[in-house]
Design an enzyme around this catalytic site. Structure first.
Site, mmCIF file in Angstrom:
data_model
loop_
_atom_site.group_PDB
_atom_site.id
_atom_site.type_symbol
_atom_site.label_atom_id
_atom_site.label_comp_id
_atom_site.label_asym_id
_atom_site.label_seq_id
_atom_site.Cartn_x
_atom_site.Cartn_y
_atom_site.Cartn_z
ATOM 1 N N TRP A 105 0.721 -1.194 0.104
ATOM 2 C CA TRP A 105 -0.016 -0.144 0.044
ATOM 3 C C TRP A 105 0.894 1.242 -0.049
ATOM 4 C CZ3 TRP A 105 -4.322 -0.793 -2.136
ATOM 5 C CH2 TRP A 105 -4.799 -2.026 -2.112
ATOM 6 N N ASP A 178 -1.225 7.273 6.279
ATOM 7 C CA ASP A 178 -2.200 6.385 5.808
ATOM 8 C C ASP A 178 -2.705 5.319 6.892
ATOM 9 O OD1 ASP A 178 -4.091 4.589 4.633
ATOM 10 O OD2 ASP A 178 -2.684 3.483 3.376
ATOM 11 N N LYS A 202 -12.479 -0.894 6.811
ATOM 12 C CA LYS A 202 -12.059 -1.668 8.104
ATOM 13 C C LYS A 202 -12.775 -1.343 9.347
ATOM 14 C CE LYS A 202 -8.313 -1.937 4.982
ATOM 15 N NZ LYS A 202 -8.196 -2.992 4.201
HETATM 16 N N1 PMP Z 1 -4.077 1.616 2.226
HETATM 17 C C1 PMP Z 1 -4.125 0.544 3.408
HETATM 18 C C2 PMP Z 1 -3.276 0.497 4.452
HETATM 19 C C3 PMP Z 1 -4.852 -0.560 2.655
HETATM 20 O O1 PMP Z 1 -5.075 -1.583 3.470
HETATM 21 C C4 PMP Z 1 -5.696 -0.455 1.783
HETATM 22 C C5 PMP Z 1 -6.725 -1.579 1.159
HETATM 23 N N2 PMP Z 1 -8.021 -1.341 1.819
HETATM 24 C C6 PMP Z 1 -5.706 0.722 0.977
HETATM 25 C C7 PMP Z 1 -4.728 1.895 1.404
HETATM 26 C C8 PMP Z 1 -6.348 1.141 -0.415
HETATM 27 O O2 PMP Z 1 -7.522 1.186 -0.204
HETATM 28 P P1 PMP Z 1 -8.787 1.644 -1.260
HETATM 29 O O3 PMP Z 1 -8.939 0.203 -1.775
HETATM 30 O O4 PMP Z 1 -9.860 2.234 -0.511
HETATM 31 O O5 PMP Z 1 -8.021 2.641 -2.291
#
Ligand code: PMP
Length: 367
Positions: A105, A178, A202
């Site tokens: 991520w 993040d 989450k």
């Molecule tokens: N950052 C983290 C720590 C994640 O676990 C995730 C996946 N849920 C994301 C970013 C990406 O999120 P999204 O699919 O909402 O763009």
């Protein structure tokens, strides 16, 4: 809380939600606050939705413990959308964004910025076979970022790798976190950050929307050479109703945040998360090498526990047995493999106990 249909859902996200919140949503879908109009049918400009949105921001503000110098608001789109917007808002001309690369991520955040703007990788957490985060005892000296970088981005909890930062990285640069997979799972110093972002799926319930907690002066320092819809500060000034917002997701975020507060808030929840995760981590450690994890011991997450047997076919058998026992969604992230037990704030302790029983029994039979 009893599982639904005997299932414990270890999904990394979207993930397990408290039944009380799901029940409330079910009621509100039919009728929000005795208005005779369902949650998704209310105008976003009407008082019912506007109050719900303001209340959601208020409860998130209380959980974050930030003052008036911070804005708390909602952005359409998940975390990845915000990754792109960070670069567009804050990196202009030669300016550089520094990134601690600890996971898929964090890497996604880099990938969203790099085609448009200058990116500097300040830390590589994937050396060898172990996933690491910067060492909190080194006070930031293992991070290598230009002193004039516009910000330092980090991913507080690495959902796929099963690692987390015990505390935010130390740096004089404006810090952007993040917190998608650990928001409100533990006390966290939001006021040490220029900005924190978290998608909902989450600990905040619904996907497709992100909570932003940011210093007002930081978001106002963004370039003005962007349309309003792409600027964080325009969304904040419009009180998260710049265009038609994801009304359902914002309401769910508010209900999840209220539930979190009613549980005693991040400190109380952190103790329960530690209990659940340590049961599983201890089982890995006490398995005599049958289970192993690529997450560095010093950076083990209390939300995502990653483990494997070292034998792909045995891992697959474990996952099949887990599924028959009602333990769903334990497969590791694609590209990481093995098993991953995601146990966010609402995940029941009983689910961790049943997983541990299976792990021990499986090791006895196959070790
Ligand atoms: N950052 C983290 C720590 C994640 O676990 C995730 C996946 N849920 C994301 C970013 C990406 O999120 P999204 O699919 O909402 O763009």
């Amino acid at each position: 809380m009893p599982p639904r249909h005997g299932v414990y859902n270890f999904s990394a996200g979207p993930s397990h939600m408290p039944l009380a919140v799901v029940d409330r949503i079910r009621e509100e879908l039919l009728d929000l606050g005795e208005t005779g109009i369902g949650l998704m049918e209310h105008s976003h400009r009407g008082s019912s939705y506007m109050n719900a949105s303001a209340e959601a921001a208020d409860v998130c503000r209380r959980l974050a413990g930030v003052g008036d110098d911070y804005a708390v608001f909602f952005m359409p789109g998940g975390a990845t959308v915000q990754f792109g917007l960070l670069a567009l808002n804050f990196l202009v001309g030669d300016q550089v964004g520094a990134y601690a690369d600890t996971s898929v991520w964090a890497r996604k955040a880099i990938d969203e910025a790099q085609p448009m703007r200058n990116v500097h990788v300040a830390f590589d957490g994937r050396q060898g076979d172990t996933f690491r985060c910067p060492d909190p005892d080194l006070a930031g000296s293992d991070l290598e970022a230009p002193s004039d970088a516009r910000y330092l981005f980090y991913c507080a909890n690495n959902t796929g790798e099963g690692t987390w930062y015990a505390k935010p990285p130390q740096s004089d640069l404006p810090l952007i976190g993040d917190l998608t997979s650990d928001i409100f799972s533990r006390p966290w110093p939001f006021d040490k950050h220029a900005m924190c972002l978290a998608a909902g799926q989450k600990n905040l319930g619904a996907a497709g929307c992100s909570l932003i907690i940011a210093r007002r002066d930081f978001i106002e320092s963004a370039t003005s050479k962007l349309g309003p819809i792409l600027r964080f500060s325009d969304h904040e000034k419009a009180e998260s109703i710049l265009n038609t917002p994801p009304t359902f997701a914002v309401r769910v975020m508010g209900l999840m945040a209220e539930w979190t507060e009613a549980q005693g808030g991040p400190a109380a929840i952190a103790a329960r998360n530690e209990l659940k995760s340590s049961m599983v981590w201890d089982t890995v450690d006490e398995s005599g090498g049958f289970y192993r994890s690529r997450a560095a011991v010093s950076a083990r997450s209390h939300l995502n526990v990653t483990f494997e047997t070292g034998n792909d076919s045995l891992d697959r058998t474990f996952l099949t047995e887990a599924k028959s026992a009602g333990l769903e969604n334990l497969a590791g992230l694609a590209g990481v493999g093995g098993m991953r037990a995601s146990m966010y704030n609402a995940f029941p302790v009983k689910g961790a106990e049943i997983l541990v029983e299976l792990m021990k029994d499986f090791a006895r039979r196959n070790g």
